[in-house]
Enzyme design. Sequence first.
Site, mmCIF file in Angstrom:
data_model
loop_
_atom_site.group_PDB
_atom_site.id
_atom_site.type_symbol
_atom_site.label_atom_id
_atom_site.label_comp_id
_atom_site.label_asym_id
_atom_site.label_seq_id
_atom_site.Cartn_x
_atom_site.Cartn_y
_atom_site.Cartn_z
ATOM 1 N N GLY A 101 0.844 -1.193 0.000
ATOM 2 C CA GLY A 101 0.000 0.000 0.000
ATOM 3 C C GLY A 101 0.875 1.237 0.000
ATOM 4 N N LYS A 102 0.334 2.351 -0.361
ATOM 5 C CA LYS A 102 1.093 3.611 -0.293
ATOM 6 C C LYS A 102 0.121 4.761 -0.373
ATOM 7 C CE LYS A 102 5.560 4.763 -0.747
ATOM 8 N NZ LYS A 102 6.581 3.790 -0.477
#
Length: 417
Positions: A101-102
């Site tokens: 994720g980011k």
Amino acid sequence: MSMYENVQHQFTKAADLMKLDEGVRKILSITNNEILVNFPVKMDDGRIEVFTGYRVQHNNALGPYKGGLRYHPTVDIDAARALATWMTWKTSLAGLPYGGGKGGIQIDPKKYSQTELERITRRFTFALGDNIGPELDIPAPDVNTNAQMMAWIADTYMQTKPTAERSMYKHVVTGKPVGSGGLEGRDRATGFGVVATIRQWAKLRNKNLKGMKYIVQGFGNVGYWAAHFMAKEGAILIAVQDASGTIYNANGIDPEKLNEHATPNLTGVKDFPGTEAIDPKTFFGLQCDIVIPAALGNQITGENAGEIKASLIAEGANGPVDVTGDAVLNEKGIDIIPDILCNSGGVIGSYFEWLQNRQGELWEMDDVINKLEAKLVKSFNQVVACADKYKTDWRTAAYIEAISRIDVAYKQRGIFP
Ligand code: GLU
């Protein structure tokens, strides 16, 4: 080419070579969830500003989504998608029980006071609500975010939980200050990891790092710590570039003194005594042995890759070399330690912090560093072996290793329902 197009290109190359199952290819070609939040914050002068924050969750076949939050004007949905996807490959390659994720906010943090940054961070956390969580999606520091901000995120998230349960949620975020559940050594983990992989490269190529000349782009957490550990190897830092300017001294630049100059007031490397300012465009073409890009993506491209004289690019940043730059470097026979391997020390450190919080333990620095190095050496050797097997470059090999593990998980579990 956009950052996300770059990742897609790299993925397709590896997927073709490994003959990846069509179904798994479809799943991994797209992100699982994309969260966009607009949230208001009161500024110090009483005005209200509305900010846009992102969190992209690419894949969680191996475990909770994991990856940083960056505060930078270049943060948009494309960048968040690309960076989230890289996290999936990075955590898988490192053998961690995480997905990718980011996210972040499209701001230049230099324009805001500390109290404003605190309110922005807390309100962003509140807006993300239960889209993050210690067993769901665990943010961490990235470009322009730091341990203090992670402490605000942990505190804000915990305040939204029932009183008796609050302390159970500390590991909703990693990269916290040591006094607030952070891990000894998490600050240096990425830079240490960059140098640990460079050491493996030197061993493989029968080279001695002592006396080697190198340059660093970006002098934030990753750039500084990488230079700190390169100095211990006896390597000589001859030039540094950041948003403030490009500095050069053929006889060497002291990373510790440069850090004291550049970091406290976020002034950057510009005007560091004993160095000359050089044209930023000449930076990558400087005569040296190793280039460590430790800033933003798409810095080495088809335009400037041909000028590079070094024999190694160690990717401290995420996506610093684009697809056209990659082709030129491969053609020239320049080694590249790819980002998902080279800078994976950070997320490995995060994993140790998460375990420490979950188990109520306190790990010591030496232990952290030794465990980190062991994991990186293992990954490095796996990538080199895979590259030999498939007769391909290290980046593609790193992808093949990472994708294979996810492929196995899908094969074993099947697709619900
Ligand atoms: N932002 C870092 C990275 O790109 C660290 C992520 C983490 O620790 O979760 O790998």
